[in-house]
Design an enzyme around this catalytic site. Sequence first.
Site, PDB file in Angstrom:
ATOM      1  N   TYR A 219      18.577  -4.977   6.526  1.00 49.63           N
ATOM      2  CA  TYR A 219      18.015  -3.883   5.706  1.00 49.63           C
ATOM      3  C   TYR A 219      19.067  -2.781   5.530  1.00 49.63           C
ATOM      4  CZ  TYR A 219      14.913  -0.014   4.376  1.00 49.63           C
ATOM      5  OH  TYR A 219      14.326   1.049   3.721  1.00 49.63           O
ATOM      6  N   LYS A 223      20.667  -1.580   1.891  1.00 49.73           N
ATOM      7  CA  LYS A 223      20.530  -0.231   1.335  1.00 49.73           C
ATOM      8  C   LYS A 223      21.906   0.420   1.144  1.00 49.73           C
ATOM      9  CE  LYS A 223      16.068   0.101   0.814  1.00 49.73           C
ATOM     10  NZ  LYS A 223      15.405   0.402  -0.467  1.00 49.73           N
ATOM     11  N   VAL A 252       8.869   8.041   5.834  1.00 48.21           N
ATOM     12  CA  VAL A 252       7.733   8.526   5.037  1.00 48.21           C
ATOM     13  C   VAL A 252       6.534   7.685   5.500  1.00 48.21           C
ATOM     14  CG1 VAL A 252       6.779   8.608   2.679  1.00 48.21           C
ATOM     15  CG2 VAL A 252       9.217   9.036   3.045  1.00 48.21           C
ATOM     16  N   SER A 254       3.797   5.127   5.384  1.00 49.22           N
ATOM     17  CA  SER A 254       3.517   4.033   4.436  1.00 49.22           C
ATOM     18  C   SER A 254       3.291   2.745   5.218  1.00 49.22           C
ATOM     19  CB  SER A 254       4.680   3.825   3.466  1.00 49.22           C
ATOM     20  OG  SER A 254       5.719   3.110   4.104  1.00 49.22           O
TER      21      SER A 254
HETATM   22  N1  LIG Z   1       8.514   4.374   4.018  1.00 48.63           N
HETATM   23  C1  LIG Z   1       9.671   4.768   4.518  1.00 48.63           C
HETATM   24  O1  LIG Z   1       9.755   5.324   5.626  1.00 48.63           O
HETATM   25  C2  LIG Z   1      10.921   4.588   3.705  1.00 48.63           C
HETATM   26  C3  LIG Z   1      12.080   5.270   4.132  1.00 48.63           C
HETATM   27  C4  LIG Z   1      13.247   5.116   3.396  1.00 48.63           C
HETATM   28  C5  LIG Z   1      13.257   4.328   2.261  1.00 48.63           C
HETATM   29  N2  LIG Z   1      12.115   3.683   1.884  1.00 48.63           N
HETATM   30  C6  LIG Z   1      12.183   2.830   0.696  1.00 48.63           C
HETATM   31  O2  LIG Z   1      11.193   3.211  -0.229  1.00 48.63           O
HETATM   32  C7  LIG Z   1      10.762   2.077  -0.962  1.00 48.63           C
HETATM   33  C8  LIG Z   1       9.243   1.975  -0.921  1.00 48.63           C
HETATM   34  O3  LIG Z   1       8.842   1.870   0.434  1.00 48.63           O
HETATM   35  P1  LIG Z   1       7.329   2.083   0.895  1.00 48.63           P
HETATM   36  O4  LIG Z   1       7.394   2.590   2.279  1.00 48.63           O
HETATM   37  O5  LIG Z   1       6.579   2.861  -0.123  1.00 48.63           O
HETATM   38  O6  LIG Z   1       6.818   0.582   0.932  1.00 48.63           O
HETATM   39  P2  LIG Z   1       5.320   0.004   0.939  1.00 48.63           P
HETATM   40  O7  LIG Z   1       4.326   1.078   1.167  1.00 48.63           O
HETATM   41  O8  LIG Z   1       5.344  -1.149   1.853  1.00 48.63           O
HETATM   42  O9  LIG Z   1       5.117  -0.510  -0.584  1.00 48.63           O
HETATM   43  C9  LIG Z   1       5.958  -1.512  -1.060  1.00 48.63           C
HETATM   44  C10 LIG Z   1       5.617  -1.818  -2.504  1.00 48.63           C
HETATM   45  O10 LIG Z   1       6.496  -2.853  -2.936  1.00 48.63           O
HETATM   46  C11 LIG Z   1       5.738  -3.987  -3.300  1.00 48.63           C
HETATM   47  N3  LIG Z   1       6.380  -5.208  -2.868  1.00 48.63           N
HETATM   48  C12 LIG Z   1       6.731  -5.578  -1.617  1.00 48.63           C
HETATM   49  N4  LIG Z   1       7.293  -6.792  -1.636  1.00 48.63           N
HETATM   50  C13 LIG Z   1       7.299  -7.193  -2.912  1.00 48.63           C
HETATM   51  C14 LIG Z   1       7.742  -8.362  -3.573  1.00 48.63           C
HETATM   52  N5  LIG Z   1       8.251  -9.384  -2.892  1.00 48.63           N
HETATM   53  N6  LIG Z   1       7.619  -8.435  -4.910  1.00 48.63           N
HETATM   54  C15 LIG Z   1       7.079  -7.436  -5.602  1.00 48.63           C
HETATM   55  N7  LIG Z   1       6.606  -6.313  -5.042  1.00 48.63           N
HETATM   56  C16 LIG Z   1       6.723  -6.195  -3.705  1.00 48.63           C
HETATM   57  C17 LIG Z   1       4.421  -3.842  -2.599  1.00 48.63           C
HETATM   58  O11 LIG Z   1       3.470  -4.615  -3.317  1.00 48.63           O
HETATM   59  P3  LIG Z   1       2.066  -5.064  -2.663  1.00 48.63           P
HETATM   60  O12 LIG Z   1       1.224  -3.834  -2.698  1.00 48.63           O
HETATM   61  O13 LIG Z   1       1.557  -6.115  -3.528  1.00 48.63           O
HETATM   62  O14 LIG Z   1       2.387  -5.499  -1.262  1.00 48.63           O
HETATM   63  C18 LIG Z   1       4.203  -2.332  -2.694  1.00 48.63           C
HETATM   64  O15 LIG Z   1       3.746  -1.969  -3.959  1.00 48.63           O
HETATM   65  C19 LIG Z   1      11.480   0.868  -0.366  1.00 48.63           C
HETATM   66  O16 LIG Z   1      12.605   0.568  -1.149  1.00 48.63           O
HETATM   67  C20 LIG Z   1      11.919   1.374   0.990  1.00 48.63           C
HETATM   68  O17 LIG Z   1      13.057   0.699   1.458  1.00 48.63           O
HETATM   69  C21 LIG Z   1      10.951   3.798   2.573  1.00 48.63           C
END
Ligand SMILES: NC(=O)c1ccc[n+]([C@@H]2O[C@H](COP(=O)([O-])OP(=O)(O)OC[C@H]3O[C@@H](n4cnc5c(N)ncnc54)[C@H](OP(=O)(O)O)[C@@H]3O)[C@@H](O)[C@H]2O)c1
Length: 343
Positions: A219, A223, A252, A254
């Site tokens: 990961y 990134k 964040v 999630s």
């Molecule tokens: N949360 C954190 O702490 C954090 C920190 C830094 C960066 N980020 C980045 O922010 C972004 C969003 O993260 P998040 O925390 O919001 O994630 P999340 O809540 O797990 O949501 C992920 C989203 O992506 C979709 N998804 C996952 N796998 C997929 C696939 N194979 N094909 C199509 N769609 C897919 C999911 O769809 P479904 O609803 O159908 O599962 C959902 O809509 C990511 O790039 C992550 O690396 C997050």
Amino acid sequence: MVISSRPFLDTYLAALGSSKLVAYLSLFFAAIGFVNYVSFGLKSINLLLQLFVLSGKNLKKYGAGNGAWALITGASDGIGKEFSLQLAKKGFNVVLVSRTESKLVDLALEIKEKYGVETKILPFNFAESKSSDYTALAALIEPLDITVLINNVGQSHSIPVPFAEVDDAELTNIVTINNLATLKVTKLVVPKLIAKKKGLILTMGSFGGLLPTPYLSVYSGSKAFLQHWSTALAAELKPKGIDVELVLSYLVTSAMSKIRKTSALIPNPKMFVASTLSSIGLQRGAQGLAATSTPYWSHAIFQFFIENTVGIWSSIVSNQNLQMHITIRKRALKKAEREKKGL
Ligand SMILES: NC(=O)c1ccc[n+]([C@@H]2O[C@H](COP(=O)([O-])OP(=O)(O)OC[C@H]3O[C@@H](n4cnc5c(N)ncnc54)[C@H](OP(=O)(O)O)[C@@H]3O)[C@@H](O)[C@H]2O)c1
């Protein structure tokens, strides 16, 4: 009139006694210290101005409220869902792309009811990387006035894991989703933005990519790849009127982070996205990183602190990160064991 520095130097040298070498060295180090001091002061002022005074670019620049469309990947949950809701609120029609169709249908309905904009959905499992899905996406956006792309979809390791033990499917999925899908979707959208000479591309980076992160190494690398790719793309597309930004985030709440409670350092997606959309064009905590923004205030201060103390590439940071993720792994394994026993 010529002002000479000789009298000052002479007095200084005399005060230091006979060793000219010591005198020149001490002057040299004093000058370096002064430059660092001034530069740190300017960076601190810039950070505070960008966090609390200056505002980012107005989204009207990209056609908000004027028939323009935003395409969001990973739109059905977490940060992507918030991007979809908040961009719709600002007047963009939205194309929602992610894995689960039922969640996309519900979100599209919610957006239509709340904000009255147009929506299109495309269920697309990026891990499968089917060319028919990319063809369907190209056909869907072909007639639309897309001006904003949010490359949000991402996957991390299910729990922290040493690289040698990473499951092959997980390794492939992380790289396919985070990197290949991001590049392929962007490649579909960029020609449309170039033709219009305007647009905005935001790509979700992560502190996991900013700081080398042991036990999340795939990961972390995926990134970090996005950091270089996005910054390079930003330089290419700037002369064509297109803004490209990598958005950095610490944790964040999630499904991905598995954190439910907010704190000063951990906002919810709504707070995070609001800060992102109000600071387009401002680097905030990502000073010194071209075309990159760390928009959330506490993440920005955290990054600024690390960069101006130990540094992001230092062994102190990666050792600290290693210990932290070993502990998280132990806890996750214990939890899985309890769940297996039905406790
Ligand atoms: N949360 C954190 O702490 C954090 C920190 C830094 C960066 N980020 C980045 O922010 C972004 C969003 O993260 P998040 O925390 O919001 O994630 P999340 O809540 O797990 O949501 C992920 C989203 O992506 C979709 N998804 C996952 N796998 C997929 C696939 N194979 N094909 C199509 N769609 C897919 C999911 O769809 P479904 O609803 O159908 O599962 C959902 O809509 C990511 O790039 C992550 O690396 C997050």
